[in-house]
Each structure stands twice: as C-alpha cells, then as structure tokens.
Design an enzyme around this catalytic site. Structure first.
Site, PDB file in Angstrom:
ATOM      1  N   LYS A   1      15.680   5.616  -9.261  1.00  0.00           N
ATOM      2  CA  LYS A   1      15.944   5.126  -7.911  1.00  0.00           C
ATOM      3  C   LYS A   1      17.401   4.723  -7.847  1.00  0.00           C
ATOM      4  O   LYS A   1      17.877   3.921  -8.659  1.00  0.00           O
ATOM      5  CB  LYS A   1      15.055   3.923  -7.558  1.00  0.00           C
ATOM      6  CG  LYS A   1      15.334   3.417  -6.135  1.00  0.00           C
ATOM      7  CD  LYS A   1      14.361   2.344  -5.704  1.00  0.00           C
ATOM      8  CE  LYS A   1      14.680   1.000  -6.281  1.00  0.00           C
ATOM      9  NZ  LYS A   1      13.883  -0.085  -5.659  1.00  0.00           N
TER      10      LYS A   1
ATOM     11  N   HIS B   1      11.804 -10.284   5.076  1.00  0.00           N
ATOM     12  CA  HIS B   1      11.206  -8.968   5.331  1.00  0.00           C
ATOM     13  C   HIS B   1      10.076  -8.650   4.363  1.00  0.00           C
ATOM     14  O   HIS B   1       9.016  -8.161   4.762  1.00  0.00           O
ATOM     15  CB  HIS B   1      12.300  -7.906   5.225  1.00  0.00           C
ATOM     16  CG  HIS B   1      11.798  -6.496   5.288  1.00  0.00           C
ATOM     17  ND1 HIS B   1      11.326  -5.926   6.456  1.00  0.00           N
ATOM     18  CD2 HIS B   1      11.678  -5.530   4.333  1.00  0.00           C
ATOM     19  CE1 HIS B   1      10.947  -4.679   6.225  1.00  0.00           C
ATOM     20  NE2 HIS B   1      11.146  -4.423   4.947  1.00  0.00           N
ATOM     21  N   GLN B   2      10.265  -8.943   3.081  1.00  0.00           N
ATOM     22  CA  GLN B   2       9.284  -8.589   2.061  1.00  0.00           C
ATOM     23  C   GLN B   2       8.005  -9.425   2.156  1.00  0.00           C
ATOM     24  O   GLN B   2       6.935  -9.008   1.709  1.00  0.00           O
ATOM     25  CB  GLN B   2       9.916  -8.766   0.680  1.00  0.00           C
ATOM     26  CG  GLN B   2       8.994  -8.541  -0.499  1.00  0.00           C
ATOM     27  CD  GLN B   2       8.527  -7.108  -0.640  1.00  0.00           C
ATOM     28  OE1 GLN B   2       9.312  -6.183  -0.524  1.00  0.00           O
ATOM     29  NE2 GLN B   2       7.241  -6.922  -0.883  1.00  0.00           N
TER      30      GLN B   2
ATOM     31  N   ASN C   1       9.507 -21.992   4.082  1.00  0.00           N
ATOM     32  CA  ASN C   1      10.706 -21.167   4.010  1.00  0.00           C
ATOM     33  C   ASN C   1      11.904 -22.060   4.280  1.00  0.00           C
ATOM     34  O   ASN C   1      11.822 -22.971   5.119  1.00  0.00           O
ATOM     35  CB  ASN C   1      10.652 -20.035   5.054  1.00  0.00           C
ATOM     36  CG  ASN C   1      11.752 -19.011   4.861  1.00  0.00           C
ATOM     37  OD1 ASN C   1      11.792 -18.339   3.833  1.00  0.00           O
ATOM     38  ND2 ASN C   1      12.645 -18.891   5.821  1.00  0.00           N
TER      39      ASN C   1
ATOM     40  N   MET D   1       8.328 -13.361  -7.494  1.00  0.00           N
ATOM     41  CA  MET D   1       8.728 -11.995  -7.166  1.00  0.00           C
ATOM     42  C   MET D   1      10.178 -11.874  -6.715  1.00  0.00           C
ATOM     43  O   MET D   1      10.664 -10.759  -6.512  1.00  0.00           O
ATOM     44  CB  MET D   1       7.818 -11.455  -6.051  1.00  0.00           C
ATOM     45  CG  MET D   1       6.326 -11.517  -6.384  1.00  0.00           C
ATOM     46  SD  MET D   1       5.889 -10.684  -7.920  1.00  0.00           S
ATOM     47  CE  MET D   1       6.391  -9.017  -7.552  1.00  0.00           C
TER      48      MET D   1
ATOM     49  N   THR E   1      13.090 -13.275  -8.271  1.00  0.00           N
ATOM     50  CA  THR E   1      14.153 -13.360  -9.270  1.00  0.00           C
ATOM     51  C   THR E   1      14.279 -12.043 -10.014  1.00  0.00           C
ATOM     52  O   THR E   1      13.419 -11.683 -10.809  1.00  0.00           O
ATOM     53  CB  THR E   1      13.883 -14.513 -10.255  1.00  0.00           C
ATOM     54  OG1 THR E   1      13.815 -15.737  -9.513  1.00  0.00           O
ATOM     55  CG2 THR E   1      14.988 -14.621 -11.288  1.00  0.00           C
ATOM     56  N   ASP E   2      15.388 -11.332  -9.751  1.00  0.00           N
ATOM     57  CA  ASP E   2      15.600 -10.019 -10.354  1.00  0.00           C
ATOM     58  C   ASP E   2      17.051  -9.820 -10.774  1.00  0.00           C
ATOM     59  O   ASP E   2      17.499  -8.709 -11.002  1.00  0.00           O
ATOM     60  CB  ASP E   2      15.188  -8.913  -9.379  1.00  0.00           C
ATOM     61  CG  ASP E   2      15.958  -8.971  -8.061  1.00  0.00           C
ATOM     62  OD1 ASP E   2      16.795  -9.884  -7.897  1.00  0.00           O
ATOM     63  OD2 ASP E   2      15.727  -8.098  -7.211  1.00  0.00           O
TER      64      ASP E   2
ATOM     65  N   LYS F   1      19.511 -15.990 -10.594  1.00  0.00           N
ATOM     66  CA  LYS F   1      18.498 -16.307  -9.587  1.00  0.00           C
ATOM     67  C   LYS F   1      17.395 -17.180 -10.199  1.00  0.00           C
ATOM     68  O   LYS F   1      17.124 -17.105 -11.399  1.00  0.00           O
ATOM     69  CB  LYS F   1      17.885 -15.031  -9.012  1.00  0.00           C
ATOM     70  CG  LYS F   1      18.685 -14.361  -7.920  1.00  0.00           C
ATOM     71  CD  LYS F   1      17.870 -13.237  -7.283  1.00  0.00           C
ATOM     72  CE  LYS F   1      18.565 -12.616  -6.098  1.00  0.00           C
ATOM     73  NZ  LYS F   1      17.730 -11.566  -5.469  1.00  0.00           N
TER      74      LYS F   1
END
Length: 331
Positions: A76, A146-147, A168, A228, A230-231, A235
């Site tokens: 990707k 969005h996610q 949020n 979900m 932290t990538d 972060k």
C-alpha cells in the site's frame, strides 16, 4: 500469454467500486485469516517506509508483505496530506498494488482509502470477537473522527451491546457517533473519560493523541480495550501502567513495541516484548485468550500492510468476478 495475469489483465478498482463490493463481514474474515497466517509464520510484513517528503506537509510511505496462505503479495502506497480537507479531499490517501506471486506481474490497483477504514475497524472487531467478555453490554468510544463510525459499526456486530458511551476532545464531533448509535438501535451518552472507563465493558480508542487519555485506575476489571490510534513513534492514547495491568495482544509485536501503544510501557520497563501475544495465536487456538471474567485485555492495533493486502485482494477478486472496475490488458 503464459500467465493468469496476462490472460485476465490488470483490474483497477476505484473507491466507489470498493464500497460497492466489499462488506464488513468480508473485511472481518480477511483480517482474521491474515492475523492467523502471521501467527503461523505463513505471512509476514515487509519493513515500513514512512517519510516526511518536504512538500505540502505530507507524510508518505509504503506498507507491504506476502501472505503465502492467501497468496497476497504487494504494497500500500500513500500517506497523510493535512491540507486535503480544504480541497474537499480525504487527508489520508492510499492505493494498494497487488502482484501475481507466481510471476511478479502487477495484477490489481485498488483504491485504499475506504479499505483502510474498513480494515482498521475489522482489526478491532476481530479483537473484540476473540477477547471481550461474552456478556459485554456497554461500548465505549474514545474519539469521534472519520474512522470512529467504521469502528462503531464493526464493533456493534460482535457483541449484544445495549449502549454506547463516548468522549472526544472536540465534543462538537460526538453527534456523528450518536447518529450511528441511534441507527443501530443503541442508547448513546457523552461522558468524561473517567466516567467512560467506569461504565464501558469494551473500549475503542481511535484518536491521534500524543498523551494518555485513559488512566489505568479508571478501567474496571473485565474490560477489553482496543487501542487503534497509535501507529507512529510518540503517539499515545492510554496510561502505560494500564498495559502492565492488562493481558496485552497485538497485530504484530515488532510494530507494537516500536510505534504502537506498547512503545511507552516498554520504554518505561513496565512490560517487555515477550509479554505481548499475537492476536493470531488466539485465533489459531494456540493461546487461550481471555482467562477470566475479571481480566483486563488490551489489543494494540498498529495496522500492518498485510491487512491492506488481504481486504484489497477480496475487493479485486469480487470486482473482477462481477465485471466491475476497469481491466487493462497486458501486451
């Protein structure tokens, strides 16, 4: 023409076709299968390339891998363009390139934006299916971007939830989650993070935070948490002490300890890589998963290239079978 790719041509599957052909169930099955293959050693991810390109404040990179079981090979390519929203575009942009593992020829180009959201939600829902208590009734959502709506819809299919509680940092964004909860027939309430931790049986964190939003003492026994967001190095969404209290699972341990939520707990010496279990081991039955109703389980979903290849392969296969997308002949 001596290969299947030459005979069939390259299928180009745009974003609209992806939304038409692949379902949440398709994504769940593809992600679950590739996690299982990873744990068996039948699939592996290539090193990730991620660069600030010095133009438009963009981050660009590549995630790829090879799934011997599913015969998915590719990458990707894409990243994050922070100014895209002002242009009416999604900030995250990506395309999946699939190759014939027998010949190396390009077999498909698949839009990656919708599929990235779908596969990320599938990842957390796989963790809920295998690790959350069967009697979980309250779903907690930390994040309303969005996610988040993809996450909520996928999670709601894994347990008989009765209520959604959410927080949020920008509360004006919460109504989008409330609307989805109402559509699903679930009660909805906006709470503080501490109140959310005290009430939720399952929690999904899906933010871009660089500081803990949930503290260890706020989480009640028996909770399952899917981290979900932290990538990337730096972060962070939860208190590192929470990982020392929980049984920790991950999509890929190497990414979990380097760029995932576990990076902070490992850096502080609270846990080690050996304390983390691949979620695929639970899927395969080589690890029991949850051992008691009081156990806190945590899934560190960093996002791996094999997830993208898995769902893109399904989308390409269905699109080709239905005569959708555009086929470009080779030679």
């Amino acid at each position: 023409m001596d290969s299947q790719t030459e005979m069939q041509g390259i299928v180009i599957v745009g974003e609209g076709v992806c939304e038409e052909v692949i379902t949440r169930a398709d994504a769940f099955g593809a992600v679950e299968a590739v996690f299982a293959a990873m744990a068996r050693g039948d699939a592996y991810n290539f090193p990730v390339v991620r660069e600030a390109i010095g133009h438009a404040d963009a981050l660009y990179g590549f995630k790829g891998g090879f799934d011997r079981a599913g015969l998915a090979l590719g990458l990707k390519a894409g990243g994050y363009w922070p100014g895209n929203m002002d242009k009416g575009l999604t900030n995250h942009q990506s395309t999946v390139c699939l190759f014939d593992p027998d010949t190396g020829q390009l077999s498909a180009l698949v839009g990656g934006n919708y599929l990235t959201a779908l596969r990320t939600a599938a990842s957390s829902s796989v963790s809920i299916a295998h690790l959350a208590r069967k009697d979980a009734k309250v779903l907690g959502m930390v994040g309303a971007g969005h996610q988040s709506t993809f996450q909520l819809r996928a999670a709601a299919e894994q347990r008989d939830f009765e209520k959604v509680v959410a927080w949020n940092p920008h509360p004006e964004m919460l109504p989008r989650l409330g609307a989805v909860a109402e559509e699903l027939g679930l009660a909805f309430e906006a709470l503080t993070p501490e109140e959310l931790g005290a009430e939720a049986d399952v929690i999904i964190t899906i933010t871009s935070a660089f500081e803990p939003l949930l503290m260890a003492d706020w989480i009640k026994p028996g909770t399952h948490i899917a981290c979900m967001g932290t990538d990337t190095k730096g972060k962070q969404e939860v208190d590192p002490a929470l990982l020392s209290r929980a049984s920790v699972f991950a999509d890929e341990i190497a990414q979990s300890v380097s760029i995932g939520e576990a990076q902070h707990a490992v850096a502080e010496g609270l846990i080690a890589a050996g304390d983390i279990t691949p979620i695929g081991a639970v899927i395969n039955g080589t690890h029991p998963g949850r051992s008691s109703d009081d156990e806190i389980t945590l899934f560190d979903g960093t996002g791996v290239g094999l997830q993208d290849l898995a769902v893109a392969s399904v989308a390409a296969r269905i699109a080709r079978a239905r005569g959708l997308g555009e086929v470009v002949r080779l030679g």
